[in-house]
Design a protein around this motif. Structure first.
Motif, PDB file in Angstrom:
ATOM      1  N   VAL A 126       1.320  -1.026  -0.081  1.00  0.00           N
ATOM      2  CA  VAL A 126       0.120  -0.446  -0.295  1.00  0.00           C
ATOM      3  C   VAL A 126       1.111   1.565  -0.186  1.00  0.00           C
ATOM      4  O   VAL A 126       0.820   2.376  -0.673  1.00  0.00           O
ATOM      5  N   ALA A 127       2.276   1.719   0.885  1.00  0.00           N
ATOM      6  CA  ALA A 127       3.160   1.987   1.079  1.00  0.00           C
ATOM      7  C   ALA A 127       3.916   2.618  -0.447  1.00  0.00           C
ATOM      8  O   ALA A 127       3.867   3.447  -0.166  1.00  0.00           O
ATOM      9  N   GLU A 128       4.366   1.696  -0.877  1.00  0.00           N
ATOM     10  CA  GLU A 128       5.219   1.559  -1.578  1.00  0.00           C
ATOM     11  C   GLU A 128       5.309   1.041  -3.287  1.00  0.00           C
ATOM     12  O   GLU A 128       5.891   0.815  -3.775  1.00  0.00           O
ATOM     13  N   GLY A 129       3.970  -0.094  -3.040  1.00  0.00           N
ATOM     14  CA  GLY A 129       3.987  -0.427  -4.555  1.00  0.00           C
ATOM     15  C   GLY A 129       4.432  -1.981  -3.978  1.00  0.00           C
ATOM     16  O   GLY A 129       5.202  -2.285  -2.685  1.00  0.00           O
ATOM     17  N   ASP A 130       5.365  -2.609  -5.463  1.00  0.00           N
ATOM     18  CA  ASP A 130       5.965  -4.032  -4.831  1.00  0.00           C
ATOM     19  C   ASP A 130       7.629  -4.306  -4.473  1.00  0.00           C
ATOM     20  O   ASP A 130       8.048  -5.117  -5.527  1.00  0.00           O
ATOM     21  N   GLY A 131       8.488  -2.749  -4.791  1.00  0.00           N
ATOM     22  CA  GLY A 131       9.383  -2.823  -5.227  1.00  0.00           C
ATOM     23  C   GLY A 131      10.292  -3.124  -3.794  1.00  0.00           C
ATOM     24  O   GLY A 131      11.183  -2.671  -3.731  1.00  0.00           O
ATOM     25  N   PHE A 132       9.168  -3.495  -2.400  1.00  0.00           N
ATOM     26  CA  PHE A 132       9.948  -3.842  -1.140  1.00  0.00           C
ATOM     27  C   PHE A 132      11.184  -5.111  -1.711  1.00  0.00           C
ATOM     28  O   PHE A 132      10.725  -5.650  -2.308  1.00  0.00           O
ATOM     29  N   SER A 133      11.851  -4.777  -0.903  1.00  0.00           N
ATOM     30  CA  SER A 133      12.853  -5.979  -0.380  1.00  0.00           C
ATOM     31  C   SER A 133      12.708  -6.960   0.970  1.00  0.00           C
ATOM     32  O   SER A 133      12.058  -6.453   1.256  1.00  0.00           O
ATOM     33  N   VAL A 134      12.794  -7.981   0.638  1.00  0.00           N
ATOM     34  CA  VAL A 134      12.719  -8.954   1.759  1.00  0.00           C
ATOM     35  C   VAL A 134      13.595  -8.636   2.961  1.00  0.00           C
ATOM     36  O   VAL A 134      12.174  -8.490   4.432  1.00  0.00           O
ATOM     37  N   ALA A 135      14.637  -7.726   2.615  1.00  0.00           N
ATOM     38  CA  ALA A 135      15.240  -7.073   4.599  1.00  0.00           C
ATOM     39  C   ALA A 135      14.012  -6.022   4.830  1.00  0.00           C
ATOM     40  O   ALA A 135      14.119  -5.979   6.045  1.00  0.00           O
ATOM     41  N   ALA A 136      13.041  -5.550   4.079  1.00  0.00           N
ATOM     42  CA  ALA A 136      12.166  -4.556   4.759  1.00  0.00           C
ATOM     43  C   ALA A 136      11.019  -5.357   4.765  1.00  0.00           C
ATOM     44  O   ALA A 136      10.259  -5.084   6.072  1.00  0.00           O
ATOM     45  N   VAL A 137      10.961  -6.087   4.221  1.00  0.00           N
ATOM     46  CA  VAL A 137       9.473  -7.530   4.715  1.00  0.00           C
ATOM     47  C   VAL A 137      10.320  -7.577   5.952  1.00  0.00           C
ATOM     48  O   VAL A 137       9.321  -7.260   7.858  1.00  0.00           O
ATOM     49  N   ALA A 138      11.624  -8.141   7.020  1.00  0.00           N
ATOM     50  CA  ALA A 138      11.819  -8.376   7.668  1.00  0.00           C
ATOM     51  C   ALA A 138      11.814  -7.569   8.911  1.00  0.00           C
ATOM     52  O   ALA A 138      11.129  -7.848   9.983  1.00  0.00           O
ATOM     53  N   ARG A 139      12.280  -6.630   8.221  1.00  0.00           N
ATOM     54  CA  ARG A 139      12.473  -5.036   9.649  1.00  0.00           C
ATOM     55  C   ARG A 139      10.709  -5.221  10.446  1.00  0.00           C
ATOM     56  O   ARG A 139      10.209  -4.698  11.156  1.00  0.00           O
ATOM     57  N   ALA A 140       9.865  -4.700   8.908  1.00  0.00           N
ATOM     58  CA  ALA A 140       8.276  -4.724   8.832  1.00  0.00           C
ATOM     59  C   ALA A 140       7.878  -5.110   9.936  1.00  0.00           C
ATOM     60  O   ALA A 140       7.015  -5.379  10.782  1.00  0.00           O
ATOM     61  N   ALA A 141       8.120  -6.714   9.871  1.00  0.00           N
ATOM     62  CA  ALA A 141       7.352  -7.920  10.595  1.00  0.00           C
ATOM     63  C   ALA A 141       8.457  -8.393  11.757  1.00  0.00           C
ATOM     64  O   ALA A 141       8.216  -9.220  12.472  1.00  0.00           O
ATOM     65  N   SER A 142       9.237  -8.041  12.184  1.00  0.00           N
ATOM     66  CA  SER A 142      10.046  -8.355  13.202  1.00  0.00           C
ATOM     67  C   SER A 142      10.869  -9.541  13.188  1.00  0.00           C
ATOM     68  O   SER A 142      10.412 -10.534  14.457  1.00  0.00           O
ATOM     69  N   CYS A 143      10.930  -9.767  11.924  1.00  0.00           N
ATOM     70  CA  CYS A 143      12.005 -11.661  11.702  1.00  0.00           C
ATOM     71  C   CYS A 143      12.847 -11.587  11.167  1.00  0.00           C
ATOM     72  O   CYS A 143      13.560 -10.460  10.906  1.00  0.00           O
ATOM     73  N   SER A 144      13.456 -12.814  11.064  1.00  0.00           N
ATOM     74  CA  SER A 144      14.899 -12.714  10.571  1.00  0.00           C
ATOM     75  C   SER A 144      14.427 -12.815   8.725  1.00  0.00           C
ATOM     76  O   SER A 144      13.284 -13.226   8.217  1.00  0.00           O
ATOM     77  N   LYS A 145      15.574 -12.412   8.239  1.00  0.00           N
ATOM     78  CA  LYS A 145      14.869 -12.845   6.709  1.00  0.00           C
ATOM     79  C   LYS A 145      15.263 -14.518   6.343  1.00  0.00           C
ATOM     80  O   LYS A 145      14.705 -14.790   5.309  1.00  0.00           O
ATOM     81  N   GLU A 146      16.169 -15.495   6.993  1.00  0.00           N
ATOM     82  CA  GLU A 146      15.901 -17.007   7.350  1.00  0.00           C
ATOM     83  C   GLU A 146      14.767 -16.947   7.206  1.00  0.00           C
ATOM     84  O   GLU A 146      14.473 -18.246   6.596  1.00  0.00           O
ATOM     85  N   THR A 147      13.772 -16.435   8.199  1.00  0.00           N
ATOM     86  CA  THR A 147      12.804 -17.087   8.569  1.00  0.00           C
ATOM     87  C   THR A 147      12.385 -17.328   7.630  1.00  0.00           C
ATOM     88  O   THR A 147      11.657 -17.944   6.828  1.00  0.00           O
ATOM     89  N   LEU A 148      11.856 -15.918   7.075  1.00  0.00           N
ATOM     90  CA  LEU A 148      11.556 -15.752   5.400  1.00  0.00           C
ATOM     91  C   LEU A 148      11.279 -16.701   4.181  1.00  0.00           C
ATOM     92  O   LEU A 148      10.445 -17.257   4.368  1.00  0.00           O
ATOM     93  N   TYR A 149      12.896 -16.436   4.443  1.00  0.00           N
ATOM     94  CA  TYR A 149      13.095 -17.435   3.093  1.00  0.00           C
ATOM     95  C   TYR A 149      12.576 -19.289   3.519  1.00  0.00           C
ATOM     96  O   TYR A 149      12.983 -20.402   2.522  1.00  0.00           O
ATOM     97  N   LYS A 150      13.210 -19.213   4.766  1.00  0.00           N
ATOM     98  CA  LYS A 150      12.974 -21.534   5.013  1.00  0.00           C
ATOM     99  C   LYS A 150      10.901 -20.989   4.684  1.00  0.00           C
ATOM    100  O   LYS A 150      10.408 -21.999   4.307  1.00  0.00           O
TER     101      LYS A 150
END
Length: 227
Positions: free
Chosen positions: A46-70
């Protein structure tokens, strides 16, 4: 969702690499924590379109990138799971346990239409569709194929049992369930989604959605009803 990019088979093939995402297995859905992550993705879109990074998701969701990839495999897997999570908010009509009546069929169609229209005109769905449209044909993103496969094509598959039950009970008559679905889609959605995608803020409120949905179900039964 209004894109027309390729035949169904091609789109389904395009989406297959991401089918390791959460929710891909039959009956499997995201956990509460995974839902929080997917909601974070939707808010980023909603804020940025789909140009976000996995790192941005990790920060926003308070989790690690490793968890997201898993959990989701890769960025396309994360997008697929996000689209599926948003689509799952459309409540499916429950077929009556006893004999289907014309009234219960109309009620089921109306209830599905209300939920469907509420979801696809929400800020979250509009953000998803705008991002998909912005990359359509550019080769930059598979989001268009992901949205189509897990949006309107999935809705068609979810509605077909209700259509078939209505036909078996003698209340509906159609040769092609896909054609019937497209007619129902047009009656429910009309131009509401297009207007929202183009920036029209006058989206239907809850009362208007109820009125539109009831009228759409009645018109659909007028077109495809028997007796």
């Amino acid at each position: 969702m209004t894109l027309t990019l390729a035949p169904d088979a091609a789109l389904e093939s395009a989406a297959k690499p991401a089918e390791t995402a959460i929710g891909a297995s039959v009956g499997e859905g995201p956990s509460e924590r995974q839902q929080e992550v997917l909601d974070a993705v939707l808010k980023l879109m909603v804020a940025e379109g789909d140009g976000f990074s996995v790192a941005a998701v990790a920060r926003a969701a308070s989790c690690s990138k490793e968890t997201l990839y898993k959990w989701f495999g890769d960025r396309d897997g994360l997008l697929t799971a996000t689209v599926r999570w948003q689509a799952s908010k459309v409540r499916m009509p429950k077929l009556p346990q006893d004999r289907l009546t014309r009234a219960s069929l109309e009620a089921a169609l109306t209830g599905f239409a209300e939920s469907w229209l509420s979801v696809i005109t929400s800020d979250l769905s509009i953000a998803l569709n705008r991002a998909a449209v912005s990359h359509a044909g550019s080769g930059k993103s598979r989001l268009g194929a992901i949205v189509l496969t897990n949006g309107p094509f999935a809705m068609k598959r979810r509605l077909e049992p209700l259509f078939e039950a209505g036909r078996a009970a003698g209340f509906l008559s159609f040769d092609d369930a896909g054609e019937a679905f497209h007619a129902f889609f047009g009656l429910v959605v009309a131009d509401a989604q297009i207007r929202a995608l183009l920036g029209d803020d006058s989206r239907p409120d809850a009362t208007e959605i109820e009125t539109i949905s009831a009228k759409a179900a009645q018109q659909f039964l007028s077109l495809y009803g028997r007796g």
